[in-house]
Every structure is written in C-alpha cells, then in structure tokens.
Design a protein around this motif. Structure first.
Motif, PDB file in Angstrom:
ATOM      1  N   GLN A 389       2.915 -13.599  -2.552  1.00 43.90           N
ATOM      2  CA  GLN A 389       1.530 -13.987  -2.770  1.00 43.90           C
ATOM      3  C   GLN A 389       0.754 -12.775  -3.273  1.00 43.90           C
ATOM      4  O   GLN A 389       1.100 -11.621  -2.978  1.00 43.90           O
ATOM      5  CB  GLN A 389       0.900 -14.485  -1.466  1.00 43.90           C
ATOM      6  CG  GLN A 389       1.549 -15.720  -0.881  1.00 43.90           C
ATOM      7  CD  GLN A 389       0.803 -16.234   0.339  1.00 43.90           C
ATOM      8  OE1 GLN A 389      -0.419 -16.406   0.314  1.00 43.90           O
ATOM      9  NE2 GLN A 389       1.529 -16.492   1.422  1.00 43.90           N
ATOM     10  N   GLU A 390      -0.318 -13.081  -4.006  1.00 48.14           N
ATOM     11  CA  GLU A 390      -1.170 -12.012  -4.509  1.00 48.14           C
ATOM     12  C   GLU A 390      -2.103 -11.531  -3.400  1.00 48.14           C
ATOM     13  O   GLU A 390      -2.600 -12.327  -2.595  1.00 48.14           O
ATOM     14  CB  GLU A 390      -1.992 -12.494  -5.709  1.00 48.14           C
ATOM     15  CG  GLU A 390      -2.767 -11.375  -6.381  1.00 48.14           C
ATOM     16  CD  GLU A 390      -3.647 -11.878  -7.517  1.00 48.14           C
ATOM     17  OE1 GLU A 390      -3.675 -11.239  -8.576  1.00 48.14           O
ATOM     18  OE2 GLU A 390      -4.332 -12.904  -7.324  1.00 48.14           O
ATOM     19  N   THR A 391      -2.350 -10.227  -3.358  1.00 47.89           N
ATOM     20  CA  THR A 391      -3.232  -9.644  -2.349  1.00 47.89           C
ATOM     21  C   THR A 391      -4.629  -9.430  -2.930  1.00 47.89           C
ATOM     22  O   THR A 391      -4.878  -9.680  -4.116  1.00 47.89           O
ATOM     23  CB  THR A 391      -2.679  -8.298  -1.866  1.00 47.89           C
ATOM     24  OG1 THR A 391      -2.689  -7.370  -2.968  1.00 47.89           O
ATOM     25  CG2 THR A 391      -1.247  -8.454  -1.364  1.00 47.89           C
ATOM     26  N   LYS A 392      -5.527  -8.946  -2.074  1.00 48.07           N
ATOM     27  CA  LYS A 392      -6.914  -8.717  -2.493  1.00 48.07           C
ATOM     28  C   LYS A 392      -7.002  -7.709  -3.637  1.00 48.07           C
ATOM     29  O   LYS A 392      -7.844  -7.841  -4.548  1.00 48.07           O
ATOM     30  CB  LYS A 392      -7.734  -8.230  -1.298  1.00 48.07           C
ATOM     31  CG  LYS A 392      -9.207  -8.022  -1.584  1.00 48.07           C
ATOM     32  CD  LYS A 392      -9.939  -7.551  -0.335  1.00 48.07           C
ATOM     33  CE  LYS A 392     -11.423  -7.330  -0.605  1.00 48.07           C
ATOM     34  NZ  LYS A 392     -12.135  -6.881   0.617  1.00 48.07           N
ATOM     35  N   GLN A 394      -4.785  -7.271  -5.924  1.00 46.51           N
ATOM     36  CA  GLN A 394      -3.931  -7.766  -7.011  1.00 46.51           C
ATOM     37  C   GLN A 394      -2.535  -7.139  -7.017  1.00 46.51           C
ATOM     38  O   GLN A 394      -1.927  -6.941  -8.065  1.00 46.51           O
ATOM     39  CB  GLN A 394      -4.622  -7.573  -8.364  1.00 46.51           C
ATOM     40  CG  GLN A 394      -5.928  -8.347  -8.487  1.00 46.51           C
ATOM     41  CD  GLN A 394      -6.579  -8.233  -9.851  1.00 46.51           C
ATOM     42  OE1 GLN A 394      -5.936  -7.841 -10.822  1.00 46.51           O
ATOM     43  NE2 GLN A 394      -7.855  -8.585  -9.939  1.00 46.51           N
ATOM     44  N   GLN A 395      -2.046  -6.865  -5.818  1.00 48.62           N
ATOM     45  CA  GLN A 395      -0.651  -6.483  -5.630  1.00 48.62           C
ATOM     46  C   GLN A 395       0.087  -7.718  -5.093  1.00 48.62           C
ATOM     47  O   GLN A 395      -0.491  -8.795  -4.999  1.00 48.62           O
ATOM     48  CB  GLN A 395      -0.540  -5.302  -4.662  1.00 48.62           C
ATOM     49  CG  GLN A 395      -1.312  -4.072  -5.095  1.00 48.62           C
ATOM     50  CD  GLN A 395      -0.834  -3.525  -6.432  1.00 48.62           C
ATOM     51  OE1 GLN A 395       0.368  -3.335  -6.636  1.00 48.62           O
ATOM     52  NE2 GLN A 395      -1.767  -3.260  -7.348  1.00 48.62           N
ATOM     53  N   PHE A 396       1.340  -7.557  -4.697  1.00 43.66           N
ATOM     54  CA  PHE A 396       2.115  -8.713  -4.245  1.00 43.66           C
ATOM     55  C   PHE A 396       2.801  -8.411  -2.917  1.00 43.66           C
ATOM     56  O   PHE A 396       3.473  -7.375  -2.776  1.00 43.66           O
ATOM     57  CB  PHE A 396       3.140  -9.118  -5.307  1.00 43.66           C
ATOM     58  CG  PHE A 396       2.494  -9.634  -6.556  1.00 43.66           C
ATOM     59  CD1 PHE A 396       2.155 -10.974  -6.685  1.00 43.66           C
ATOM     60  CD2 PHE A 396       2.177  -8.760  -7.602  1.00 43.66           C
ATOM     61  CE1 PHE A 396       1.545 -11.448  -7.831  1.00 43.66           C
ATOM     62  CE2 PHE A 396       1.562  -9.230  -8.753  1.00 43.66           C
ATOM     63  CZ  PHE A 396       1.233 -10.579  -8.861  1.00 43.66           C
ATOM     64  N   VAL A 397       2.602  -9.327  -1.968  1.00 46.00           N
ATOM     65  CA  VAL A 397       3.165  -9.193  -0.634  1.00 46.00           C
ATOM     66  C   VAL A 397       4.195 -10.294  -0.406  1.00 46.00           C
ATOM     67  O   VAL A 397       4.077 -11.400  -0.957  1.00 46.00           O
ATOM     68  CB  VAL A 397       2.056  -9.268   0.444  1.00 46.00           C
ATOM     69  CG1 VAL A 397       1.409 -10.652   0.476  1.00 46.00           C
ATOM     70  CG2 VAL A 397       2.587  -8.885   1.819  1.00 46.00           C
ATOM     71  N   VAL A 398       5.220  -9.997   0.394  1.00 45.67           N
ATOM     72  CA  VAL A 398       6.262 -10.986   0.698  1.00 45.67           C
ATOM     73  C   VAL A 398       5.844 -11.719   1.969  1.00 45.67           C
ATOM     74  O   VAL A 398       5.942 -11.180   3.080  1.00 45.67           O
ATOM     75  CB  VAL A 398       7.627 -10.297   0.900  1.00 45.67           C
ATOM     76  CG1 VAL A 398       8.705 -11.334   1.209  1.00 45.67           C
ATOM     77  CG2 VAL A 398       8.000  -9.494  -0.336  1.00 45.67           C
ATOM     78  N   PHE A 399       5.345 -12.946   1.788  1.00 44.59           N
ATOM     79  CA  PHE A 399       4.873 -13.733   2.933  1.00 44.59           C
ATOM     80  C   PHE A 399       4.810 -15.196   2.529  1.00 44.59           C
ATOM     81  O   PHE A 399       4.419 -15.521   1.401  1.00 44.59           O
ATOM     82  CB  PHE A 399       3.492 -13.252   3.389  1.00 44.59           C
ATOM     83  CG  PHE A 399       3.213 -13.497   4.842  1.00 44.59           C
ATOM     84  CD1 PHE A 399       3.716 -12.654   5.820  1.00 44.59           C
ATOM     85  CD2 PHE A 399       2.456 -14.588   5.243  1.00 44.59           C
ATOM     86  CE1 PHE A 399       3.470 -12.880   7.162  1.00 44.59           C
ATOM     87  CE2 PHE A 399       2.209 -14.830   6.581  1.00 44.59           C
ATOM     88  CZ  PHE A 399       2.715 -13.967   7.553  1.00 44.59           C
TER      89      PHE A 399
END
Length: 601
Positions: A389-392, A394-399
C-alpha cells in the motif's frame, strides 16, 4: 417417530409419482442450461462491449450508470429477463408438482401454456417479492432452489471467513440473521403458490402465508430436512457405490479400468440427473403437500383441459420417441465420447504454487520478512504473494489490512503515516512478533533468496495520482529482471500497469464471476476457489490468460482445482500443496470420478 415415518412414505410416493414428469423437467433444465443461460451471458457481454466496458463488478456500476446510461438500461433489462426466466422456471415446476399432487395428467404443451399465462398476469409487486424471496431469502437461508439460472449467484467463502475469523459479535449477528431468514423463508412459503394457483393479489397471498404457517414453522422445516435429506442420502450412497466399484476394478482387474470408468462415469451422470430432478422439485413438493393437507389446493385450474386418451397417447408417443432418440444419441455419441476423452487425458497440469501472504500453516506473521525467509526456505513456492500500500509520503509498505489495529494494535490507516513511522510498528500474529516491512526491504530480501513475488497492489481512495508512476519508476526494472508478477482488485490499476509497462505480468483479482472472463490486457485472473469452475478456466485459457485460485487450503480442494486445470494456486498451506501436487502425479480413474462428482455437485 410417526411423523418421521409418514414423511418418508410421502417422499417415496412423491418419487414414484414424479416418474411421469421426468422428461418435462429434464427438457426444461436442458433448455435453461444449453440455450437460455448461454444466451443471457452472451447478451450481457454484447451489451458491455457496445459501451467499451471490459467487465462488470461492484466497483464500476456507478461509472456505468453515470457515463453509459444505455448500457446500464440494457443491463437492467437483462436482469429483468433473468428474473422473469427464473419466475417462468419456478411456475413451470410448481404446476408440474401440483398436477402430480392432484393426480391429473398434463402434457408438456399444456404446462408451457399454463406457465405463459402466469407470465401475462405477473405484477410489479409479485416480481419484487420474487426478487426478495429467491435472490435473498432462500439462498442465504439454505433452502436451495436448484436453478441453472441462479448457479452463478453464490456467496464467496472468503466473505464468511472474514466474518468468522474476526469478531464474536459478528458471528452471533450472522447466526441470528441466518435464523431469521430461515424463519421468513418458511413463513412466506405459501405466498407464491397462492399468487400462481389462485391468482390472489400479492398482499393477500403474503398475509395468507403468514397466517397459515403460524405455529407450523418447525413441522414444515423438519419436512424440508427429511425430504431433501432423503434425496441427498440416496444420491450419496449411489455415488459412493459407483466410485468404490471403480476402485475395486482398478485394484483387481486394471486392464478393464478405463472401460469401466467410462461406463460408471455415465452412470454417475444418470444419478446426477435423477438427483437434479428431485432436489429441484423438492421445495415444491413440501409446499404443495402442506397446502394439500390443509385443503387449500384448488381442485383444478381454469385453463386446464383434460386430454382424451387418444390425444394423450399420440402426444406422449411422439414425445417419448423423440426423447428416446435424443437420449440414445446423447449417451452413445456425446456423453460416451466425451467421457472417454475426459478419462484418457492427463489428470492435471502442475500448477504454479503461491504462498498466501508469505505464510505456511501459521509459521509466522503475515507479510513480514521473517515469514518470507521461513516459507521460501522450507517450502520453496514458485511465488510468495504479498500486499503493498502507498504511505503518506508516497512510499510503499508491505501490509494487507486498510487499518492496522487488528495486526499491530494501532488504530490508524497505512496511508495516514509515513513509511518511517509505519516500520516502527510490530505485527503480532500466530504467536510471532515481527516489524512491519517496507517494500524496499521485502523486495531486496526476496531477490537475495531468489524468491519470486506475486505483488498485490491494494489501492485506496486517498492514494496519490502518481502512485502507479512512482511504483513503476522505483521498482519496474527490478520486477522484470527478477521475474516478479503483480495483481490487483482494481481493474483500472491492472490496465494502467499494462499500458505503462507492457512487460509486466499482471493479473486481475475477481471477487466473483457472473458473465465469464472480462476482456482486457491482463495476463491472468485470480478468483476465490468456491466461485471457480472448469468452464471459466477453459474460457480464460482460450483467451491466452491463466487462472489462479485463492485460497484452497485442504488436499481435496487443491486436487479438485488441479482437476479443473487450474494454472496456479494461492494457499496458506504450502506444505500440503506441495504434497498434493506430488500425489496427483499418479491420480486414478476413481479419483477422477470423485472430482467429477464434486465438480457437478
């Protein structure tokens, strides 16, 4: 005990007296299966193509309504045609059982005439009630009306899994809701027969049913259980005997195994047809029987005209002759040839194996690097499926979840925090505690392990407009170099990925399938296993697209998916899947017969 014995007697009498209606009911089912259902599917696909719409699902109905009003009206028209067709089928079967109950012979011609007369009298209130009763109450209550037209409408098991895996309160509410629907289904059981057999208005019929079933709920429900249970037991025993006979032949006389399998598979199809007749009309038998006991059945119907013996003889002779010719040709040419080809072909193709969220039998916390390492090292899946998912920032987290509370205890959405903030959280699951991973770290570890990933991009309404561009820029070359693949529930994201990076291997996750595989540039489809069948797989493969099933977690289901010809399986039980794939290299004819029965059941 006396009540139980009486119902068994009634059921046996019903089976004996239904013989005269076998051909009529089979002809109706054949028409629905081979003509009307394919027509409805093809017509719906044609309507979608006229608007340039590749698929229909919950996420694009609003767009169709606002941007393609004529397509939307066409789809409404197809829905009305479907409802009218199901009503036609219901009326036809109700009238068939009614005439069996009053012991009067009726020809197929008169049955069709009477059914069409009821269609002319149909009112808006009747149609609304029918929608409510047959598309909501009966399917959810478990009192199943076996219609080929409704076969595609079922609740995917993953929805039930979400309910039963999360909160006790949800389970209690679901069970209560289920019991209420069963109660409503029984209390309203006389409404439609009153409308059809006596031409009563909608409100009067509903009121009549509610009053006359008062105090009879358990008695009527138990009759359903006895009648439908009897059909299921007889069919199940017959099927078991046939498969055991085949197993015995394979053990004692293997050189005759293929010939016996072809013959016994045909016998299984006959058993299935007979069971189809009884289970389809079982609901009508219980309803008509209860109306008859209460003396509420009309003595005859105004449009019915008793035919002379000569008229009956000529018509029946013609019908039976035609039916016999069709039956012989069907069994000898179509069924026999098809069964021989089916049984002679290799049992299954080795599917691509995928570990769901990187976990095998709860060996760690989902979507964490520790689970990735354990599962990849111990079970060697072709791919590990994981979620980003995209983070605040604009990086990407595995969740996976759209709220982190259930897995981390933090009541926040992934897109509300930066990646640095998110990676300070700890995922707690299956007795393990592991840090939330960034996609950069997860991807790097997968590459180090030479482990391919199936990356699911999970979009939200708050994602940045540049999300896909950023994803491609950061990871595109890496994904292609290491052979990773991508999938998403969003058709738009799938289309955008293929447009901007055609080299990507991208799949579209379909929550359900009503009109078959959608058109588009995707490379594969992922479907929940309870909504899958061999027809969908064959249609998708004909388009050059693979099909993955998620999430079969037991050996029988996995074997059945392989039997269908599935291209890949996403599972929480990689060890079991590896064993199943190996065991299915030596599948027997009796195994094939078992999977065939499960597939058509």
């Amino acid at each position: 005990m006396r009540y139980l014995i009486d119902n068994f007697k009634k059921t046996w009498e019903f089976i004996r007296e239904t013989k005269s209606s076998y051909v009529d009911i089979l002809l109706m089912h054949g028409f629905l299966m081979f003509f009307l259902t394919p027509f409805l599917v093809s017509a719906t696909q044609f309507i979608l193509r006229q608007g340039g719409i590749a698929y229909i699902s919950y996420d694009n109905l609003g767009m169709i309504f606002s941007q393609h009003p004529f397509v939307f009206l066409g789809l409404i028209g197809m829905l009305l045609l479907l409802v009218t067709s199901v009503f036609f089928e219901f009326t036809f079967l109700l009238l068939s059982v009614y005439f069996i109950k009053i012991k009067k012979k009726i020809s197929l011609k008169q049955l069709l005439k009477g059914t069409l007369l009821q269609l002319k009298k149909i009112r808006f209130g009747t149609l609304l009630f029918f929608l409510f009763y047959f598309f909501l109450v009966l399917p959810l209550s478990g009192i199943k009306f076996n219609s080929e037209l409704l076969a595609k409408f079922q609740i995917p098991v993953f929805i039930l899994d979400v309910i039963f895996e999360n909160r006790v309160a949800f389970i209690a509410l679901f069970v209560l809701f289920y019991l209420i629907l069963i109660y409503i289904a029984i209390r309203l059981i006389f409404a439609l027969p009153e409308m059809i057999l006596k031409d009563k208005p909608f409100k009067e019929s509903v009121k009549f049913s509610w009053q006359e079933t008062k105090g009879s709920f358990l008695r009527i429900l138990s009759q359903f259980v006895i009648v439908m249970g009897t059909f299921a037991i007889v069919s199940g025993l017959s099927t078991t005997v046939i498969i055991l006979v085949q197993d015995l032949i394979e053990t004692s006389a293997p050189k005759y195994a293929l010939g016996s399998a072809i013959f016994l598979m045909t016998a299984l199809q006959v058993v299935w047809l007979i069971n189809l007749i009884f289970s389809t009309v079982g609901i009508f038998f219980v309803t008509i029987d209860n109306l008859g006991v209460r003396n509420f059945l009309p003595a005859t119907l105004s449009w019915y005209k008793e035919e002379t013996p000569k008229e009956q003889a000529n018509w029946q002779k013609h019908l039976k002759s035609t039916g016999l010719v069709v039956l012989i040709i069907g069994l000898v040419v179509v069924v026999g040839t098809s069964n021989a080809e089916f049984l002679s072909n290799p049992a299954s193709v080795k599917p691509i194996t995928v570990s769901h969220r990187g976990v095998d039998n709860k060996n760690g916390a989902q979507n964490t690097i520790d689970s990735l390492i354990k599962t990849s090292t111990d079970t060697h899946p072709d791919y590990i499926e994981m979620d980003v998912q995209e983070t605040k920032d604009q990086q990407f987290v595995v969740f996976h979840d759209f709220n982190m509370k259930n897995l981390t205890g933090e009541n926040v959405k992934p897109n509300q925090l930066t990646l640095d903030e998110l990676t300070t959280f700890t995922v707690k699951e299956n007795g393990k505690e592991e840090p939330v991973a960034s996609f950069d770290d997860y991807l790097a570890k997968a590459n180090e392990l030479n482990q391919k990933l199936l990356i699911e991009i999970k979009p939200t309404k708050d994602d940045s407009p540049e999300m896909i561009d950023n994803f491609i820029k950061k990871y595109g070359d890496d994904i292609i170099e290491h052979g990773h693949t991508i999938q998403s529930l969003s058709f738009d994201i799938v289309a955008e990925l293929k447009e901007k990076k055609p080299e990507f291997v991208v799949g579209y996750i379909m929550p359900f399938s009503v009109v078959g595989p959608p058109e588009g540039d995707m490379d594969f489809f992922t479907l929940e296993y309870t909504t899958l069948n061999s027809n969908f797989i064959d249609s998708a493969n004909a388009q050059g697209k693979a099909v993955y099933a998620w999430t079969p977690n037991d050996e029988d289901t996995m074997s059945r998916m392989m039997f269908y010809g599935i291209d890949g399986m996403i599972t929480d039980q990689m060890t079991i899947l590896n064993k199943t794939v190996k065991d299915n290299e030596n599948i027997t004819y009796s195994d094939k017969l078992l999977y065939f029965v499960i597939g058509i059941g």
